[in-house]
Design a protein around this motif. Sequence first.
Motif, short mmCIF file in Angstrom:
data_model
loop_
_atom_site.label_atom_id
_atom_site.label_comp_id
_atom_site.label_asym_id
_atom_site.label_seq_id
_atom_site.Cartn_x
_atom_site.Cartn_y
_atom_site.Cartn_z
N CYS A 234 61.11 51.49 76.49
CA CYS A 234 61.89 50.60 77.37
C CYS A 234 60.97 49.58 78.05
O CYS A 234 61.30 48.39 78.12
N LEU A 235 59.86 50.04 78.56
CA LEU A 235 58.95 49.14 79.29
C LEU A 235 58.29 48.15 78.34
O LEU A 235 58.13 46.97 78.66
N ASP A 236 57.95 48.64 77.16
CA ASP A 236 57.33 47.78 76.14
C ASP A 236 58.30 46.68 75.71
O ASP A 236 57.89 45.56 75.39
N ARG A 237 59.59 46.99 75.71
CA ARG A 237 60.61 46.01 75.33
C ARG A 237 60.91 45.03 76.46
O ARG A 237 61.18 43.86 76.25
N MET A 238 60.88 45.56 77.68
CA MET A 238 61.31 44.75 78.82
C MET A 238 60.25 43.70 79.21
O MET A 238 60.59 42.62 79.69
N ALA B 101 70.11 43.51 71.43
CA ALA B 101 69.95 44.62 70.48
C ALA B 101 68.57 45.25 70.64
O ALA B 101 68.43 46.48 70.67
N ARG B 102 67.57 44.41 70.78
CA ARG B 102 66.20 44.91 70.87
C ARG B 102 65.98 45.71 72.15
O ARG B 102 65.20 46.66 72.17
N ASN B 103 66.65 45.32 73.21
CA ASN B 103 66.48 46.01 74.48
C ASN B 103 67.49 47.13 74.72
O ASN B 103 67.47 47.77 75.76
N SER B 104 68.39 47.35 73.75
CA SER B 104 69.52 48.26 73.98
C SER B 104 69.06 49.69 74.31
O SER B 104 69.78 50.43 74.96
N ILE B 105 67.86 50.04 73.90
CA ILE B 105 67.34 51.37 74.21
C ILE B 105 67.28 51.61 75.73
O ILE B 105 67.33 52.74 76.20
N ILE B 106 67.22 50.52 76.48
CA ILE B 106 67.10 50.63 77.94
C ILE B 106 68.43 51.08 78.57
O ILE B 106 68.44 51.73 79.61
N LYS B 107 69.53 50.77 77.90
CA LYS B 107 70.86 50.97 78.48
C LYS B 107 71.08 52.38 79.04
O LYS B 107 71.43 52.55 80.20
N ASP B 108 70.84 53.38 78.22
CA ASP B 108 71.05 54.76 78.68
C ASP B 108 69.80 55.33 79.35
O ASP B 108 69.90 56.18 80.22
N ALA B 109 68.62 54.85 78.93
CA ALA B 109 67.37 55.47 79.40
C ALA B 109 67.01 55.03 80.82
O ALA B 109 66.33 55.76 81.54
N ALA B 110 67.48 53.84 81.21
CA ALA B 110 67.13 53.33 82.55
C ALA B 110 68.21 52.32 82.97
O ALA B 110 67.98 51.11 82.92
N PRO B 111 69.36 52.84 83.37
CA PRO B 111 70.51 51.97 83.65
C PRO B 111 70.22 50.86 84.66
O PRO B 111 70.71 49.73 84.51
N SER B 112 69.41 51.12 85.68
CA SER B 112 69.16 50.06 86.67
C SER B 112 68.31 48.95 86.06
O SER B 112 68.46 47.77 86.41
N LEU B 113 67.44 49.29 85.11
CA LEU B 113 66.66 48.26 84.42
C LEU B 113 67.55 47.49 83.44
O LEU B 113 67.39 46.29 83.23
N TRP B 114 68.50 48.21 82.85
CA TRP B 114 69.43 47.56 81.92
C TRP B 114 70.26 46.48 82.65
O TRP B 114 70.51 45.40 82.09
N ALA B 115 70.63 46.77 83.88
CA ALA B 115 71.38 45.76 84.66
C ALA B 115 70.54 44.50 84.83
O ALA B 115 71.06 43.38 84.77
N VAL B 116 69.24 44.67 85.01
CA VAL B 116 68.34 43.51 85.12
C VAL B 116 68.29 42.76 83.78
O VAL B 116 68.37 41.54 83.73
N VAL B 117 68.17 43.52 82.69
CA VAL B 117 68.13 42.89 81.36
C VAL B 117 69.38 42.05 81.14
O VAL B 117 69.30 40.88 80.75
N GLU B 118 70.54 42.63 81.43
CA GLU B 118 71.80 41.90 81.21
C GLU B 118 71.86 40.62 82.05
O GLU B 118 72.28 39.57 81.57
N ARG B 119 71.40 40.72 83.28
CA ARG B 119 71.42 39.56 84.15
C ARG B 119 70.48 38.47 83.66
O ARG B 119 70.84 37.30 83.57
N LEU B 120 69.25 38.87 83.29
CA LEU B 120 68.27 37.88 82.83
C LEU B 120 68.71 37.22 81.52
O LEU B 120 68.52 36.02 81.32
N VAL B 121 69.31 38.01 80.64
CA VAL B 121 69.78 37.44 79.37
C VAL B 121 70.94 36.48 79.63
O VAL B 121 70.98 35.37 79.06
#
Lengths: 201, 201
Positions: free
Chosen positions: B135-139, B165-185
């Motif tokens: 997750c961190l390597d992707r983010m 798609a590339r960052n989707s691993i973050i979705k379940d593994a770190a939901p609060s980081l996934w919210a950041v990913v969605e916002r930045l994208v």
Amino acid sequence: MTADRLERQLAFIMELDRLKQVLRRNVIADRSRQENTAEHSWHIAMMALVLGEHADGEVDIGRVTKMLLLHDVIEIDAGDTFAYDAAATRDQAERERVAADRLFGLLPDDQGGDLRALWEEFEAEESADAVFARCLDRMQPLLLNRATDGVSWRRHGVTVDQVLARNSIIKDAAPSLWAVVERLVAESAEEGLLAPRAQDS
Amino acid sequence: MTADRLERQLAFIMELDRLKQVLRRNVIADRSRQENTAEHSWHIAMMALVLGEHADGEVDIGRVTKMLLLHDVIEIDAGDTFAYDAAATRDQAERERVAADRLFGLLPDDQGGDLRALWEEFEAEESADAVFARCLDRMQPLLLNRATDGVSWRRHGVTVDQVLARNSIIKDAAPSLWAVVERLVAESAEEGLLAPRAQDS
């Protein structure tokens, strides 16, 4: 966990990127350019993973690694201070304290406090973990100098005594690594890469 | 401990220096140059120290940090493979396996085996530690792209779908980081830094 907490963490992480622009005096092994502090920090953290067994006595390699990763973060504000520059090292502690205030202050208080405490432990060189971490931080530029015909030593007129004094912390903390230091310094002196003593001024 | 053991460790450590010369596709935050893999590895290891609390479920941050430090060492031989280059990713696994044989093979057998097992665990993305490390390597490149007006995304025509798609691993593994990913994208798409979909070819 508040959104603000995560925002502060992300702000710190983005600030960290600037350590990639802080240049050290030594060059990387292919001599193509100076080393930067971020990649130096990675290199010594890897050294911790590989050389842990050479510590004399018990050390916690996880803590050592963490210390090594973060110990130079203050250079983002304070810059790299060349070890053999007496004038620059004089106000180094104060510059680094101010840098630590700002940089660790970007983080949530509890987390900034924890990382700062680890940095202060490293700086104090009192715990076994801090001493071993320092050994690796000292040994890495020596390895790079040896691999590059002492290009940084020669450029700055560094002497045998200076390198031995700077690395002396290794002597008791990691005797098998100290044997390597002594050998590399002796070979370097013989090849004229290290000056025998300080030049008269 | 034999002298040969330490010599092998030092040979590995000097070989690591070459990771400082492996360039990635993304640039550092001031856009002055491409990032290299050694400093990238340091940056994501620091992210592990700061963002560990966002992992959903139990992870061992010490192991995560170790994985992140060493997971790209194989790029010394195999080079960096751009995530969105389908042709290059095709033989990536085989190139990296050969690289792992040689590089971890420089170390004493027990130690090389341990580090290689950790690298393989990272690659397999099955353990909780490996998933969070990934997750961190992707983010991290996403954060750098966001900080640089998507310079690497725009140069390579990367799309919203590809990044999600590339960052989707973050979705379940770190939901609060996934919210950041969605916002930045979403912000990046709105600003035209990410293409809405792949270009017809």
